[in-house]
Design a protein around this motif. Structure first.
Motif, PDB file in Angstrom:
ATOM      1  N   TYR A  43       0.838  -1.199   0.000  1.00  0.00           N
ATOM      2  CA  TYR A  43       0.000   0.000   0.000  1.00  0.00           C
ATOM      3  C   TYR A  43       0.875   1.253   0.000  1.00  0.00           C
ATOM      4  CZ  TYR A  43      -3.721  -3.179   1.642  1.00  0.00           C
ATOM      5  OH  TYR A  43      -4.626  -4.192   1.767  1.00  0.00           O
ATOM      6  N   THR A  44       1.914   1.224   0.835  1.00  0.00           N
ATOM      7  CA  THR A  44       2.815   2.379   0.931  1.00  0.00           C
ATOM      8  C   THR A  44       3.548   2.615  -0.379  1.00  0.00           C
ATOM      9  OG1 THR A  44       3.106   1.922   3.290  1.00  0.00           O
ATOM     10  CG2 THR A  44       4.713   3.392   2.259  1.00  0.00           C
ATOM     11  N   ALA A  45       4.004   1.531  -1.004  1.00  0.00           N
ATOM     12  CA  ALA A  45       4.711   1.655  -2.281  1.00  0.00           C
ATOM     13  C   ALA A  45       3.798   2.180  -3.374  1.00  0.00           C
ATOM     14  CB  ALA A  45       5.277   0.294  -2.684  1.00  0.00           C
ATOM     15  N   MET A  46       2.512   1.931  -3.236  1.00  0.00           N
ATOM     16  CA  MET A  46       1.554   2.313  -4.265  1.00  0.00           C
ATOM     17  C   MET A  46       1.119   3.785  -4.137  1.00  0.00           C
ATOM     18  SD  MET A  46      -1.840   0.044  -5.150  1.00  0.00           S
ATOM     19  CE  MET A  46      -1.005  -1.454  -4.648  1.00  0.00           C
ATOM     20  N   ILE A  47       0.633   4.164  -2.965  1.00  0.00           N
ATOM     21  CA  ILE A  47       0.051   5.495  -2.763  1.00  0.00           C
ATOM     22  C   ILE A  47       1.121   6.567  -2.598  1.00  0.00           C
ATOM     23  CG2 ILE A  47      -1.452   6.888  -1.299  1.00  0.00           C
ATOM     24  CD1 ILE A  47      -2.890   4.708  -2.868  1.00  0.00           C
ATOM     25  N   THR A  48       2.093   6.301  -1.734  1.00  0.00           N
ATOM     26  CA  THR A  48       3.128   7.294  -1.446  1.00  0.00           C
ATOM     27  C   THR A  48       3.891   7.699  -2.697  1.00  0.00           C
ATOM     28  OG1 THR A  48       3.381   6.376   0.777  1.00  0.00           O
ATOM     29  CG2 THR A  48       5.168   7.757  -0.040  1.00  0.00           C
ATOM     30  N   ALA A  49       4.182   6.715  -3.554  1.00  0.00           N
ATOM     31  CA  ALA A  49       4.961   6.998  -4.765  1.00  0.00           C
ATOM     32  C   ALA A  49       4.245   7.977  -5.683  1.00  0.00           C
ATOM     33  CB  ALA A  49       5.260   5.693  -5.502  1.00  0.00           C
ATOM     34  N   VAL A  50       2.913   7.823  -5.825  1.00  0.00           N
ATOM     35  CA  VAL A  50       2.156   8.686  -6.726  1.00  0.00           C
ATOM     36  C   VAL A  50       2.129  10.120  -6.220  1.00  0.00           C
ATOM     37  CG1 VAL A  50      -0.131   9.172  -7.663  1.00  0.00           C
ATOM     38  CG2 VAL A  50       0.716   6.826  -7.616  1.00  0.00           C
ATOM     39  N   VAL A  51       1.790  10.302  -4.942  1.00  0.00           N
ATOM     40  CA  VAL A  51       1.665  11.650  -4.386  1.00  0.00           C
ATOM     41  C   VAL A  51       3.014  12.361  -4.386  1.00  0.00           C
ATOM     42  CG1 VAL A  51       0.966  13.005  -2.381  1.00  0.00           C
ATOM     43  CG2 VAL A  51      -0.284  10.919  -2.973  1.00  0.00           C
ATOM     44  N   ALA A  52       4.072  11.657  -3.960  1.00  0.00           N
ATOM     45  CA  ALA A  52       5.398  12.275  -3.914  1.00  0.00           C
ATOM     46  C   ALA A  52       5.906  12.614  -5.304  1.00  0.00           C
ATOM     47  CB  ALA A  52       6.383  11.340  -3.209  1.00  0.00           C
ATOM     48  N   ALA A  53       5.592  11.769  -6.288  1.00  0.00           N
ATOM     49  CA  ALA A  53       6.035  12.035  -7.661  1.00  0.00           C
ATOM     50  C   ALA A  53       5.361  13.280  -8.227  1.00  0.00           C
ATOM     51  CB  ALA A  53       5.739  10.825  -8.542  1.00  0.00           C
ATOM     52  N   LEU A  54       4.067  13.438  -7.946  1.00  0.00           N
ATOM     53  CA  LEU A  54       3.317  14.561  -8.508  1.00  0.00           C
ATOM     54  C   LEU A  54       3.598  15.878  -7.798  1.00  0.00           C
ATOM     55  CD1 LEU A  54      -0.151  12.865  -9.137  1.00  0.00           C
ATOM     56  CD2 LEU A  54       1.651  13.344 -10.798  1.00  0.00           C
ATOM     57  N   TRP A  55       3.938  15.818  -6.512  1.00  0.00           N
ATOM     58  CA  TRP A  55       4.105  17.041  -5.727  1.00  0.00           C
ATOM     59  C   TRP A  55       5.552  17.309  -5.324  1.00  0.00           C
ATOM     60  CZ3 TRP A  55       0.336  20.633  -4.804  1.00  0.00           C
ATOM     61  CH2 TRP A  55      -0.964  20.270  -5.145  1.00  0.00           C
ATOM     62  N   GLY A  56       6.444  16.353  -5.540  1.00  0.00           N
ATOM     63  CA  GLY A  56       7.837  16.548  -5.174  1.00  0.00           C
ATOM     64  C   GLY A  56       8.617  17.287  -6.243  1.00  0.00           C
ATOM     65  N   SER A  57       9.941  17.238  -6.139  1.00  0.00           N
ATOM     66  CA  SER A  57      10.796  17.995  -7.054  1.00  0.00           C
ATOM     67  C   SER A  57      11.673  17.114  -7.935  1.00  0.00           C
ATOM     68  CB  SER A  57      11.698  18.940  -6.245  1.00  0.00           C
ATOM     69  OG  SER A  57      12.590  19.632  -7.071  1.00  0.00           O
ATOM     70  N   SER A  58      11.980  15.891  -7.493  1.00  0.00           N
ATOM     71  CA  SER A  58      12.893  15.023  -8.238  1.00  0.00           C
ATOM     72  C   SER A  58      12.223  14.446  -9.481  1.00  0.00           C
ATOM     73  CB  SER A  58      13.391  13.880  -7.348  1.00  0.00           C
ATOM     74  OG  SER A  58      14.207  12.992  -8.085  1.00  0.00           O
ATOM     75  N   MET A  59      13.003  14.304 -10.545  1.00  0.00           N
ATOM     76  CA  MET A  59      12.482  13.739 -11.778  1.00  0.00           C
ATOM     77  C   MET A  59      12.444  12.217 -11.751  1.00  0.00           C
ATOM     78  SD  MET A  59      11.726  16.385 -13.560  1.00  0.00           S
ATOM     79  CE  MET A  59      11.522  15.768 -15.228  1.00  0.00           C
ATOM     80  N   VAL A  60      13.289  11.587 -10.945  1.00  0.00           N
ATOM     81  CA  VAL A  60      13.377  10.121 -10.992  1.00  0.00           C
ATOM     82  C   VAL A  60      13.221   9.445  -9.635  1.00  0.00           C
ATOM     83  CG1 VAL A  60      14.818  10.116 -13.058  1.00  0.00           C
ATOM     84  CG2 VAL A  60      15.902  10.155 -10.804  1.00  0.00           C
ATOM     85  N   MET A  61      13.240  10.206  -8.548  1.00  0.00           N
ATOM     86  CA  MET A  61      13.152   9.558  -7.247  1.00  0.00           C
ATOM     87  C   MET A  61      11.779   8.926  -7.044  1.00  0.00           C
ATOM     88  SD  MET A  61      14.009  11.034  -3.446  1.00  0.00           S
ATOM     89  CE  MET A  61      12.710  12.262  -3.468  1.00  0.00           C
ATOM     90  N   ILE A  62      11.781   7.706  -6.519  1.00  0.00           N
ATOM     91  CA  ILE A  62      10.553   6.999  -6.199  1.00  0.00           C
ATOM     92  C   ILE A  62      10.450   6.886  -4.682  1.00  0.00           C
ATOM     93  CG2 ILE A  62       9.251   4.857  -6.442  1.00  0.00           C
ATOM     94  CD1 ILE A  62       9.523   6.192  -9.057  1.00  0.00           C
ATOM     95  N   SER A  63       9.324   7.239  -4.140  1.00  0.00           N
ATOM     96  CA  SER A  63       9.116   7.155  -2.692  1.00  0.00           C
ATOM     97  C   SER A  63       8.364   5.884  -2.336  1.00  0.00           C
ATOM     98  CB  SER A  63       8.346   8.378  -2.193  1.00  0.00           C
ATOM     99  OG  SER A  63       9.127   9.539  -2.313  1.00  0.00           O
ATOM    100  N   GLY A  64       8.465   5.518  -1.070  1.00  0.00           N
ATOM    101  CA  GLY A  64       7.811   4.315  -0.589  1.00  0.00           C
ATOM    102  C   GLY A  64       8.410   3.904   0.738  1.00  0.00           C
ATOM    103  N   PRO A  65       8.191   2.666   1.150  1.00  0.00           N
ATOM    104  CA  PRO A  65       8.769   2.197   2.415  1.00  0.00           C
ATOM    105  C   PRO A  65      10.286   2.124   2.329  1.00  0.00           C
ATOM    106  CG  PRO A  65       7.814   0.374   1.190  1.00  0.00           C
ATOM    107  CD  PRO A  65       7.436   1.622   0.456  1.00  0.00           C
TER     108      PRO A  65
END
Length: 572
Positions: A43-65
């Motif tokens: 769940y964390t890998a799924m939801i966190t990655a989308v929100v952080a990608a759309l609102w963060g600054s990095s072009m390639v960083m993926i967020s998650g656990p």
């Protein structure tokens, strides 16, 4: 998103698909570390990655656990509830929302500027330490060993070494096939989905060798459920108890994300906004906490896979989450056939590529202070804990900054003839340039404040002791921006000293804020407007009018062009 194009979309789709396959066992493992059921890692890998990608600054960083946050969360909550219990889960989700709020507040307050004080060497060393840790953590899976997880690099290596006699050759062969395949594909067929192909080849080899019956570990069955909206409304009476832990996890998460984001931005020559990333990370955790996600941050492993997979924009993170959901929906029964050694082989390749060997060599061979920072950060990451390495690097960076700001460069300069025939002021001691017997030009590069006055005073005493007869001083502050009361007192004291010795003291300064400070601290009042200049040439022209002509008449050095107009000069 201004870089989105048909080519970037294709690249992001490939990278997202490869990333989705990688994150399945990773999400399960991190959730286990955090004391949560396996699905919470997904769940964390799924939801966190989308929100952080759309609102963060990095072009390639993926967020998650992540490992560090998972371990911190478990350590925080294990004394408050039984790991894996409903209460434990509710506390974890509530803690996650608090972490997100703290991170968003830090971003809104624009505290990301503090990261500018962290040396680039910290990022280089942190990346290298994380890569080594990631690689070492995969050795057991690649060799088919069953060892305890956790710990630093040395502890993990010791456990692997103690169990090396139990190596499963079938697992080792599967890992080797995946590793060799991805190396070949990424070298000679960079546009192909190399990670996916290597994973399929590893799975095929594992199946041909007997799979689980041959002792090859598989990912195993996972629940195909999707996260639902479930606000953590229970245990609100424990907000005060959770606040210290939430702030600590928020800080570690931000340091991880910003370190990773900046490291990839530097490598890819892209811009990175730390404040925006703080807001993105905070929003991802806040939203995630309402959708059964626990605290996450930037993931080195997933970000590395994303970059190596050819990701061009943050859409790769969105695609990774979409593919992960699709995998769970359509292929959940097949996930159990993914060999753990094949995954380990791919991650070993990612870990190797994360180490920037050229930059490590560049730092070591060019800067002693940066080398100290690098060694301390790398050592802490390898032999203590990865998250602790960030703190060590930050502290070392501030220590170096404070040391360097308190030791500004202060040199005696004199004009030297350049190859073009022009005269340019150089370091007189370093270049062995003749000096005027009566005028000394001193340049200070750096702040003149309470922290640096003692160092400047020591250097001044050395210059005066070596040049007692050069009583006409030109103090060059051009390009100089910081002076406080202690620095002003230094100037006033030595202006009076030089004048008492029968000489003159002139200041060259152009920067408006510096001039304002000199007036506010009464330095210009002491020296006089006629002894304040905007260029060395103007100061020299005025200083030569106060020289002892008898000394000039017998002087053969003729250091300055103005000397031609003095007794003994060509125009005299």
């Amino acid at each position: 998103m201004n870089k989105v194009s048909p080519d970037s979309l294709r690249a992001d789709l490939f990278a997202g698909f490869s990333n989705a396959a990688i994150v399945v066992p990773q999400g399960v493992a991190f959730a286990t570390i955090a004391g949560l059921p396996p699905e919470y890692g997904l769940y964390t890998a799924m939801i966190t990655a989308v929100v952080a990608a759309l609102w963060g600054s990095s072009m390639v960083m993926i967020s998650g656990p992540t490992t560090a946050i998972s371990a911190l969360l478990f350590a925080t909550l294990q004394d408050l509830a039984v790991p894996g219990s409903a209460e434990f889960i509710q506390l974890a989700l509530l803690l996650t929302v608090m972490v997100g709020v703290f991170q968003m507040l830090a971003g809104i307050a624009r505290l990301g500027g503090l990261v500018s004080f962290v040396s680039h060497s910290v990022m280089t060393a942190f990346t290298a330490a994380a890569a080594v840790l990631i690689g070492v953590s995969q050795l057991a899976g690649a060799l088919g060993l069953h060892v305890e997880g956790g710990g630093n690099v040395l502890e993990r290596l010791i456990r692997v070494g103690e169990a090396i006699s139990e190596t499963n050759m079938s697992s080792t062969i599967v890992a080797a096939v995946s590793l060799i395949s991805v190396v070949i594909l990424q070298t000679y067929a960079k546009r192909s989905p190399g990670f996916l192909i290597a994973l399929i080849l590893g799975a095929a080899v594992a199946y041909a060798m007997g799979g689980a019956e041959a002792g090859i570990a598989m990912v195993g069955e996972l629940p195909s459920a999707f996260p639902i909206f479930a606000p953590p409304t229970e245990n609100l009476n424990k907000l005060a108890d959770l606040a210290p832990a939430a702030s600590a996890i928020a800080l570690v998460g931000l340091l991880e994300a910003i370190s990773i984001g900046r490291a990839f931005a530097v490598r890819r020559h892209e811009k990175f906004d730390a404040n925006q990333e703080m807001i993105g990370q905070g929003l991802s955790n806040t939203v995630g906490g309402f959708f059964q996600c626990y605290a996450g941050s930037g993931s080195f492993t997933r970000s590395g896979v994303n970059a190596e997979g050819g990701a061009q924009t943050p859409l790769a993170g969105v695609f990774a989450s979409m593919f992960l959901a699709l995998i769970l929906l359509l292929f959940a029964p097949l996930i159990k056939f993914i060999p753990v050694p094949a995954m380990a082989g791919l991650i070993l390749f990612v870990a190797w590529r994360l180490i920037d060997r050229k930059e490590l060599h560049h730092v070591i061979t060019t800067s002693r202070p940066e080398t100290v920072i690098l060694v301390l950060t790398l050592g802490a990451g390898l032999f203590i804990e990865l998250d602790f390495a960030i703190y060590v690097g930050v502290i070392a960076s501030f220590a170096v900054f404070i040391y360097e700001s308190s030791h500004p460069s202060i040199v005696v300069s004199a004009p030297a003839v350049t190859k073009s025939g022009r005269r340019k002021f150089r370091n007189a001691d370093t270049h062995k340039i003749p000096e005027c017997p009566q005028i000394v030009s001193i340049r200070i590069d750096g702040p003149l404040y309470f922290g640096s006055v003692d160092h400047v005073e020591e250097e001044w005493d050395k210059f005066r002791a070596a040049r007692p007869n050069q009583t006409h001083v030109i103090f060059y502050l051009k390009g100089f921006g910081k002076i406080d009361l202690a620095g002003a007192d230094f100037l006033i004291r030595h202006i009076r000293e030089i004048r008492a010795a029968g000489g003159s003291f002139r200041i060259v300064a152009l920067f408006p804020p510096l001039l304002q400070s000199l007036r506010r601290f009464h330095v210009i009042e002491e020296i006089g407007e006629d002894h304040l200049h905007i260029s060395k040439g103007e100061a020299l022209d005025a200083a030569t009018k106060e020289l002892n002509n008898d000394i000039c008449a017998n002087c053969k050095k003729r250091v300055f062009t103005e000397c031609a107009d003095l007794p003994g000069g060509n125009k005299a």
